[in-house]
Design a protein around this motif. Structure first.
Motif, PDB file in Angstrom:
ATOM      1  N   LYS B  65      43.659  40.530  35.243  1.00  0.00           N
ATOM      2  CA  LYS B  65      44.234  39.976  36.461  1.00  0.00           C
ATOM      3  C   LYS B  65      43.192  39.213  37.283  1.00  0.00           C
ATOM      4  O   LYS B  65      43.424  38.068  37.678  1.00  0.00           O
ATOM      5  N   SER B  66      42.070  39.859  37.529  1.00  0.00           N
ATOM      6  CA  SER B  66      41.036  39.189  38.323  1.00  0.00           C
ATOM      7  C   SER B  66      40.506  37.968  37.598  1.00  0.00           C
ATOM      8  O   SER B  66      40.184  36.952  38.218  1.00  0.00           O
ATOM      9  N   THR B  67      40.424  38.055  36.280  1.00  0.00           N
ATOM     10  CA  THR B  67      39.962  36.904  35.507  1.00  0.00           C
ATOM     11  C   THR B  67      40.896  35.722  35.725  1.00  0.00           C
ATOM     12  O   THR B  67      40.438  34.585  35.914  1.00  0.00           O
ATOM     13  N   PHE B 109      39.130  38.301  47.797  1.00  0.00           N
ATOM     14  CA  PHE B 109      38.465  38.781  46.597  1.00  0.00           C
ATOM     15  C   PHE B 109      38.566  40.302  46.509  1.00  0.00           C
ATOM     16  O   PHE B 109      38.577  40.993  47.528  1.00  0.00           O
ATOM     17  N   GLN B 110      38.618  40.783  45.266  1.00  0.00           N
ATOM     18  CA  GLN B 110      38.734  42.233  45.083  1.00  0.00           C
ATOM     19  C   GLN B 110      37.539  42.968  45.700  1.00  0.00           C
ATOM     20  O   GLN B 110      37.679  44.072  46.213  1.00  0.00           O
ATOM     21  N   ASP B 111      36.376  42.318  45.663  1.00  0.00           N
ATOM     22  CA  ASP B 111      35.186  42.934  46.271  1.00  0.00           C
ATOM     23  C   ASP B 111      34.867  42.314  47.638  1.00  0.00           C
ATOM     24  O   ASP B 111      33.723  42.306  48.069  1.00  0.00           O
ATOM     25  N   ALA B 185      45.424  36.523  46.350  1.00  0.00           N
ATOM     26  CA  ALA B 185      44.929  37.784  46.917  1.00  0.00           C
ATOM     27  C   ALA B 185      44.773  38.809  45.810  1.00  0.00           C
ATOM     28  O   ALA B 185      45.749  39.228  45.197  1.00  0.00           O
ATOM     29  N   ASP B 186      43.518  39.188  45.540  1.00  0.00           N
ATOM     30  CA  ASP B 186      43.232  40.140  44.477  1.00  0.00           C
ATOM     31  C   ASP B 186      43.150  41.536  45.078  1.00  0.00           C
ATOM     32  O   ASP B 186      42.152  41.875  45.715  1.00  0.00           O
ATOM     33  N   GLU B 187      44.218  42.303  44.908  1.00  0.00           N
ATOM     34  CA  GLU B 187      44.223  43.677  45.390  1.00  0.00           C
ATOM     35  C   GLU B 187      43.959  43.750  46.887  1.00  0.00           C
ATOM     36  O   GLU B 187      43.013  44.416  47.339  1.00  0.00           O
TER      37      GLU B 187
ATOM     38  N   SER D 163      35.727  45.192  35.423  1.00  0.00           N
ATOM     39  CA  SER D 163      36.777  44.947  36.406  1.00  0.00           C
ATOM     40  C   SER D 163      36.639  45.971  37.527  1.00  0.00           C
ATOM     41  O   SER D 163      35.911  46.956  37.397  1.00  0.00           O
ATOM     42  N   GLY D 164      37.337  45.715  38.642  1.00  0.00           N
ATOM     43  CA  GLY D 164      37.255  46.624  39.782  1.00  0.00           C
ATOM     44  C   GLY D 164      37.561  48.064  39.414  1.00  0.00           C
ATOM     45  O   GLY D 164      36.829  48.985  39.778  1.00  0.00           O
ATOM     46  N   GLY D 165      38.637  48.254  38.685  1.00  0.00           N
ATOM     47  CA  GLY D 165      39.047  49.607  38.303  1.00  0.00           C
ATOM     48  C   GLY D 165      38.053  50.274  37.370  1.00  0.00           C
ATOM     49  O   GLY D 165      37.843  51.488  37.431  1.00  0.00           O
TER      50      GLY D 165
END
Ligand SMILES: Nc1ncnc2c1ncn2[C@@H]1O[C@H](COP(=O)(O)OP(=O)(O)OP(=O)(O)O)[C@@H](O)[C@H]1O
Ligand SMILES: Nc1ncnc2c1ncn2[C@@H]1O[C@H](COP(=O)(O)OP(=O)(O)OP(=O)(O)O)[C@@H](O)[C@H]1O
Ligand SMILES: [Mg+2]
Ligand SMILES: [Mg+2]
Lengths: 296, 251, 296, 251
Positions: B65-67, B109-111, B185-187, D163-165
């Motif tokens: 997903k993030s990719t 970003f997720q982070d 929007a990532d997470e 990945s985040g997870g």
């Protein structure tokens, strides 16, 4: 656009305070390097000055045929003085010659009652550049009325050699210090900015242009470079004058044959050079280091 | 308004007939990380998202997903295939154009990726500054945006002084403040309690109603199931399903 | 425990490769600083050597009463030679004196047919340290049979002065370079480790002891210090010999009055000093910098 | 086993009668961040957790959950009140004792805190190395632990390549590998899909059954409601409720 300019400038100034660690480290590195650099420039200036002073003390002595009249001597003196390599030309009468010579002999001269150098009136010719001695002597040999040319080949050669070595060492040292300073300062700037690689990346990911990201860093670099190079120049100026005063009062007898270069003569070159190096590295260092991290 | 029209014209000039109605258009996209022993992160992805859509992307941890999101903002480039976003072919895009392109996006970003040494206000204002908004506008828009994500009182705090959920909301505020044409929007609610999550989702729906295409990566089953939007499910780098008014698929 | 030791060592080595940026920057800084430091130590060694050589050429000349016999002269020579400040004492007969003196006069001597220095046999006394001249003269004045003591107060004082200045400048420069080097290297180490503050904090949060966190960093510091100081020593050694050869072949005439210090004499001090500085800063720099980040 | 007994003896010697059966004992704890304009993050917290309990801590974003966790591992110290964990009074603890104390805990941080320049294996092995396990044991335990969190194949990857997870699961593996007496997990499933979340929760239950006291901060309503454990709800720095077999409270 005006807006952006002031924002950029403001961010540059803020960066200086935001990254206290980096600012301190860069300032310290620049100041320390330029301080050492400045000291060497000052020493080299003075050493060269001293060599120059010594050089000007080396003379060629010309003795005349016994039948030569004072008029002809004056004429020769006139001719010699006009030559470009000649710095000064003094006439020394026989009595003056003996007075001078007996000084050199020191106590040895006591044994003589009358002037043993009668008929030795001469011309003392001082040169601009000892290495031109051969040339002058070549000319003098063509002049009529001259009995003998007394040149100190050894002294001239030695001095030429010493001068060459001093020049080599001076240029080498200053070049080396300059190179090392630039290298070390760039090094620090590079580390300091690499630490903020993430910050730069984030800005790019959010859509900032290269210019927009880079400009505050470049301003920051210039500010740090300016301050970092101004500090050692100011400190050195006071230090130089203090050292000058110290040497003159504590080694007074050296003043006879050594004279120092006044601070202003050194700093007219040193100050702009230092500022140029500081600001230049501040500018180019941050410019190129930031560029490395922009391509995301 | 006038700008939007201009953009539309540009679009019809540049894009082909087929992909011009899609703000996101992926065709046969493959992506493998060079240091992942050749295991691809995404395989043969075909995806079309129309202007104004609201899309959830779901899938297991590590499914890509993030990719996918990173491909859409050109943080990564595809190994093969076509990636067209906002009528720009990202696989052929030159470095100089990237910044301009990204300004049309809003990304969470997720982070998070907040600027650590700037406070909340400056982090959000930064997005406005790069599009050269005047200070006056910034001073109006930023506090507005911050109160929409419930952080009006924290504008002076640095990221380190915020809780996880607060940081996440700052990231969202930054993504939305420029009113982007696409929001990625990532997470965005991974660190948020249910109430805040609901508020944020309502905000995203409102943003979507105002014309922004919204793409949300999420693990939150409740949200996906209640909101009844298009759901794309990834599994080990391939699209497993793509349903209008979909639900979270448990296997 | 043995396990931990090897783990720590291994991590130290790995750190060197893991943080390539930091390693390169530190190595470069250490090498550059110690390189400049080394060059100055070498130059200072040689300058001091030259001053020493010149110093040994300064002599006190002693003339005897006319009625003094050769026996007494030999006796005096014996006495003088025994004194600690005396380096050498030569007897010069009147003929030798004139031969020598006429060399000094150069062409001026041509006017003399017979030795004008008859009865000027003397002792040439060379000193270990020119500043002791006064002491020696004081002694000589108490010795019977001596007519006159010929000392060159000006030369002795000048040389003492020059020596003092050279010593001041040498010590000052080396001290300065040493301080700046240590400062710059510590600076780099500090930045490099501060960058890894987060890593250190995480280790502590997970429950690692101070020792466990710090040891790999300290090893890393020592390794970098060792390599960073070995590089300039090796490079300088070859450079020194090359410069030595260059000066001897290109400025051959200088060899008469200048001799250089052989590489081994310089490097027996320089090499251990450099290694000590490198390893020392590597050790203490990382030790103290890591400590700052341990208290979480 | 023998060690556990020894520890028990120590406990009864050190702790009072009252708090010796609690592995976590907080009394009148206050904490305000110095740079938060005096707004306290925690106010008058009283909390007792017995050995072997499984506790959820829930609450809005910014309500003080992470602050509480940080107090328990002595990342922060309380402004006032008593914090006793594993029979150690943390408010009086000296720097030299902190490392030893923390080794009895396993912590999953909300921001993961993985060592960036080490791979997954080394990150997890690090926890074992600090308790001086032999290489042989490490080579057995670490892969075991990694396959329990579903990351057996990723042991060579650096955190940035996950990945985040996946990062979150590495953090969990590191927290569990030493079989700690207390596990503190701050939002351990925020970046995980429902299936992975379930797996992780089952793992935590198993760990709990083996005697570890588990404290989990979470926003996941489903999990809290289905697992029927003790739930402590925080709201703006105070304990709003503390219920055995509780549920997620929506206001
Ligand atoms: N920089 C990288 N280098 C190598 N492999 C990577 C990198 N980033 C991600 N991966 C791998 O690619 C796969 C997909 O990663 P991605 O981040 O897209 O997953 P995700 O769907 O976002 O997962 P999550 O829900 O856990 O965030 C994972 O197996 C991950 O380990
Ligand atoms: N270092 C800090 N300095 C100042 N204020 C802080 C700091 N860390 C947290 N805070 C503030 O303290 C309050 C509680 O933070 P905490 O991280 O405990 O919240 P939380 O319950 O974990 O929230 P979340 O669910 O979003 O992670 C928040 O308002 C936060 O802004
Ligand atoms: Mg992801
Ligand atoms: Mg939290």
């Amino acid at each position: 656009m005006i807006n952006t300019f002031f924002y950029t400038l403001g961010q540059g100034v803020k960066n200086v305070f935001r990254n206290k660690w980096f600012t301190m480290a860069s300032l310290a590195t620049i100041s320390a390097c330029l301080f050492v650099f400045g000291i060497f420039v000052a020493v080299v200036f003075n050493v060269n000055h001293i060599v120059k002073t010594v050089e000007e003390g080396v003379s060629v002595t010309v003795y005349f045929n016994e039948d030569v009249e004072q008029e002809r001597i004056d004429q020769i003196r006139e001719l010699v003085t006009r030559r470009p390599e000649v710095y000064r030309c003094d006439f020394i009468s026989a009595d003056e010659a003996w007075a001078e010579f007996s000084k050199k002999l020191g106590e040895n001269a006591e044994g003589f009652i009358e002037n043993p150098l009668e008929g030795s009136e001469n011309l003392q010719i001082y040169l601009n550049d000892v290495s031109k001695q051969g040339e002058l002597v070549g000319y003098l040999e063509t002049v009529e009325g001259i009995r003998k040319i007394n040149k100190s080949e050894l002294t001239a050669n030695t001095l030429t050699g010493v001068k060459a070595v001093v020049t080599y060492v001076s240029v080498g040292m200053i070049g080396l210090l300059l190179a090392v300073s630039i290298f070390l300062i760039s090094n620090t700037v590079t580390i300091g900015i690499s630490v903020r690689k993430e910050e730069i990346n984030i800005m790019k990911y959010v859509g900032a242009t290269d210019f927009f990201v880079r400009a505050p860093f470049v301003f920051e670099g210039i500010i740090i470079g300016l301050i970092g190079s101004a500090i050692p120049v100011v400190v050195l100026y006071y230090l130089y004058n203090a050292a000058f005063a110290f040497l003159q009062s504590n080694f007074a007898f050296l003043n006879d044959f050594i004279s120092y270069v006044p601070a202003s003569d050194v700093f007219i070159y040193l100050a702009p050079a230092s500022l140029l190096i500081g600001v230049g590295i501040g500018f180019f260092g941050s410019f190129f280091t930031v560029r490395k991290h922009l391509h995301v | 308004m006038a700008e939007q029209e201009k953009e539309k014209k540009k679009k019809s000039r540049k894009g082909g007939k087929d992909d011009s109605k899609y703000v996101i258009y992926l065709e046969g996209v493959n992506k493998a990380y060079s240091d992942a022993n050749g295991v691809p992160a995404l395989m043969d992805i075909n995806l079309k998202i129309k202007r104004g859509e609201f899309v959830f992307i779901v899938g297991d941890s590590g499914s890509g997903k993030s990719t996918l999101i990173k491909l859409l903002l050109r943080e990564l480039t595809a190994d093969s295939g076509k990636v067209v976003v906002n009528d720009q072919d990202l696989t052929k895009m030159k470095h100089a154009q990237v910044a301009k392109f990204r300004r049309t996006l809003g990304v969470v970003f997720q982070d998070f990726r907040l600027l650590k040494d700037r406070n909340v206000y400056d982090n959000v204002a930064f997005a406005q500054r790069i599009v050269l908004k005047s200070e006056k506008e910034i001073r109006k828009n930023v506090p507005n945006m911050l109160s929409m994500v419930g952080l009006a009182g924290k504008y002076k705090a640095k990221p380190k002084q915020l809780s996880g959920g607060e940081q996440q909301r700052v990231a969202l505020a930054r993504a939305l403040v420029n009113k982007p044409t696409i929001l990625l929007a990532d997470e965005p609610t991974g660190n948020l309690d249910p109430r805040n999550t609901n508020d944020i989702m309502k905000l995203l729906e409102k943003v979507n109603e105002n014309g922004t295409t919204v793409v949300v990566v999420t693990h939150n089953r409740d949200i996906v199931n209640t909101m009844q939007k298009r759901v794309i499910t990834l599994k080990q780098g391939v699209i497993l399903s793509d349903e209008e008014k979909g639900a979270y698929i448990d296997d």
